[in-house]
Design an enzyme around this catalytic site. Sequence first.
Site, PDB file in Angstrom:
ATOM      1  N   ASP A 128       4.585  46.919  62.392  1.00 22.97           N
ATOM      2  CA  ASP A 128       3.926  46.274  63.529  1.00 22.97           C
ATOM      3  C   ASP A 128       3.139  47.274  64.383  1.00 22.97           C
ATOM      4  O   ASP A 128       2.083  46.945  64.921  1.00 22.97           O
ATOM      5  CB  ASP A 128       4.911  45.466  64.372  1.00 22.97           C
ATOM      6  CG  ASP A 128       6.013  46.315  64.991  1.00 22.97           C
ATOM      7  OD1 ASP A 128       6.340  47.349  64.409  1.00 22.97           O
ATOM      8  OD2 ASP A 128       6.535  45.940  66.057  1.00 22.97           O
ATOM      9  N   ASP A 175      12.602  47.165  56.348  1.00 20.55           N
ATOM     10  CA  ASP A 175      13.552  46.489  57.253  1.00 20.55           C
ATOM     11  C   ASP A 175      13.378  44.980  57.335  1.00 20.55           C
ATOM     12  O   ASP A 175      14.218  44.293  57.889  1.00 20.55           O
ATOM     13  CB  ASP A 175      13.416  47.049  58.683  1.00 20.55           C
ATOM     14  CG  ASP A 175      13.828  48.509  58.768  1.00 20.55           C
ATOM     15  OD1 ASP A 175      14.527  48.961  57.850  1.00 20.55           O
ATOM     16  OD2 ASP A 175      13.450  49.183  59.735  1.00 20.55           O
ATOM     17  N   ARG A 525      -1.162  54.200  23.487  1.00 24.93           N
ATOM     18  CA  ARG A 525      -0.183  53.347  22.809  1.00 24.93           C
ATOM     19  C   ARG A 525      -0.162  51.976  23.467  1.00 24.93           C
ATOM     20  O   ARG A 525      -0.229  51.879  24.687  1.00 24.93           O
ATOM     21  CB  ARG A 525       1.201  53.997  22.882  1.00 24.93           C
ATOM     22  CG  ARG A 525       2.272  53.192  22.190  1.00 24.93           C
ATOM     23  CD  ARG A 525       3.487  54.034  21.904  1.00 24.93           C
ATOM     24  NE  ARG A 525       3.268  55.001  20.839  1.00 24.93           N
ATOM     25  CZ  ARG A 525       4.130  55.941  20.493  1.00 24.93           C
ATOM     26  NH1 ARG A 525       5.264  56.062  21.151  1.00 24.93           N
ATOM     27  NH2 ARG A 525       3.870  56.773  19.520  1.00 24.93           N
ATOM     28  N   GLY A 533      12.516  32.557  27.545  1.00 27.14           N
ATOM     29  CA  GLY A 533      11.987  31.524  28.431  1.00 27.14           C
ATOM     30  C   GLY A 533      11.713  30.208  27.737  1.00 27.14           C
ATOM     31  O   GLY A 533      11.161  29.293  28.348  1.00 27.14           O
TER      32      GLY A 533
END
Length: 739
Positions: A128, A175, A525, A533
């Site tokens: 902030d 945080d 590579r 899934g």
Amino acid sequence: MDDDDVSARKGSFRKFLEHLSGAGKAIGVLTSGGDAQGMNAAVRAVVRMGIYVGAKVYFIYEGYQGMVDGGSNIVEANWESVSSILQVGGTIIGSARCKAFRTREGRLKAAGNLVQRGITNLCVIGGDGSLTGANIFRKEWSGLLKELAENGDIDREEVQKHAYLNVVGMVGSIDNDFCGTDMTIGTDSALHRIIEVVDAIMTTAQSHQRTFVLEVMGRHCGYLALVSALACGADWVFLPESPPEEGWQENMCIKLSENRARKKRLNIIIVAEGAIDTQNKPITSEQIKELVVTQLGYDTRVTILGHVQRGGTPSAFDRILASRMGVEAVVALLQATPETPACVVSLSGNQAVRLPLLECVQMTQDVQKAMDERRFKDAVRLRGRSFESNLNTYKRLAIKMPDDQIPKSNCNVAVINVGAPAAGMNAAVRSAVRVGISEGHKMFAIYDGFEGFAKGQIKEIGWADVGGWTGQGGSILGTKRTLPGKSLEAIAEQMRTHSINALLIIGGFETCDRIKQSASGTKRRVFIIETMGGYCGYLANMGALAAGADAAYIFEEPFDIRDLQANVEHLTEKMKTTIQRGLVLRNESCSEHYTTDFIYHLYSEEGKGVFDCRKNVLGHMQQGGAPSPFDRNFGTKISARAMQWLSTKLKEAQGKGKRFVTDDSICVLGISKRNLLFQPVAQLKKETDFEHRIPKEQWWLKLRPLMKILAKYKASYEVSDPGQLEHVHHRGHEEPAAI
């Protein structure tokens, strides 16, 4: 996808470029304040999206200090400048505290350095304080330019040409102390570090019957302490926003000794570094240790995590979050007008939104003011509904009321796991059992899914029985993929025998949040990785976004040999640059004919002399291991919410002899956009493709173009409405989906 749909998508792409041309524009990106994992992913997304739309993008090294000093601290970035940084913690462009920028003189120098390079768009990644500084700079911009012209540093034309400064912020802070966003960049990775330490401590502490006091970061915000306490089932937690009541010393000692009496060999107390009592006096980890040793005589150790929480590789969640935020930030800058206020790109549920920077900063400062004035209930409320909900869930699950104080509901509620084992299932069972008991229900556990249900493998389960379950992988109750179809009569009989009034089912179509990719290091590579899934491409798509892959083949987006050829050519071109690593993900059921082996052989043959290939089928390792902090907390919160819903339904029916036959008596709980939503199964039937076991519409497909754009492919991308800045306090009445 039919031809009309394809041409419509191409049309929207053209429209997207027309409206979002960055030609002639310059964007500066800087990281400021404390570093956080995922900042590099945000920087990478800003650079690549900026270049993609035709803008120039500049690195501003060492935060505001670099902006003030200018010179070699402000350097134009290219596509390759941000290669292979996605998985690196910290920030490659550096971050520094800057006293000079706090003065007008310093900001004047900074403005001169930006104008010199034509930079009038600023993307600030920080906390902030950093974002407030950017907003002051934006407001002063025209005055600073006039002063520079008067001093003869720039000419009048420059003042006209660069008349206004656009500012967009992304919050990078471990945080999670910024109001307006569910998660800040770096928070999830910091939680991973904390949980890794807690899991390691648990084994040693159980060997010796110890109490551990764990101090985590959070001088003014208790989010890390609260969520890690939820994720590991801590005995006690100390937060700045919600100090313990008077007499907490005695209450805590009673709680610890009760847990020991229940044969719990380990006590964990989590302390935020800014923890205070109701008089705003600090509560330190050493104080707590002294208390436990003096009052209870327990072997007690203090562990202060410190900067370990900032370190390490960013989690998949942080990489995806930061990539989404970075792209959205560039879009916001290009859509900005002189009247657009500085905004923050933030996360609400699974949606990216823009909020006015000043409102967010004001609310963040209001939290601190409330704590300073000892208005702690206001402080918790101002942190947001997600923080409040986490706190209430923790209190409910950590502290058991005496049996004689819990009004009995005379209802029996059973919990069952079904489908494939998924990390977080055990946390969900623990939460359901404890919330159910605190609601006055008798709780039953069903073992081995529907098969066990039909055979009567049902036992009553108590509060202490689920202690320590949150960190366990797999399914302790056991789960099978058997569907209940053939055994419905036997299951109904078991429900009558045990008088089960409600059933909580945890599982369903395969879901798994765990995916690990590591394909950096080797030169020239290409790695081809197969993910699980079923027919759902979520893991492949999001894994690709998190790992910076070049392509991800999924069932939801049909592809043919021409697409494969185009991808090979794209990789061949890429290998001619300094970027000499390729990564391709393939969902296990994306195509019947284009198998992992086929793609591997095609890439190997076509890439001869340019790159070599390796393939890897991840298989069941994706379901294994300890659950992530996200899975633990999501499982805990969603299950607690489900039990509350069941209790409400049971209360509504009491005394009426009512049977549940309406559609809304069988619901599925999950995230829909920004909220936790109970959706009747009857309604979901219409929205589900049962053959492939996936929803007909999948929200994450909107993120697919991000992966392509960041891998240098042309793609259509839905942009936000340019005029839409939301307000921090306006969030509707639904349950927030945030963790």
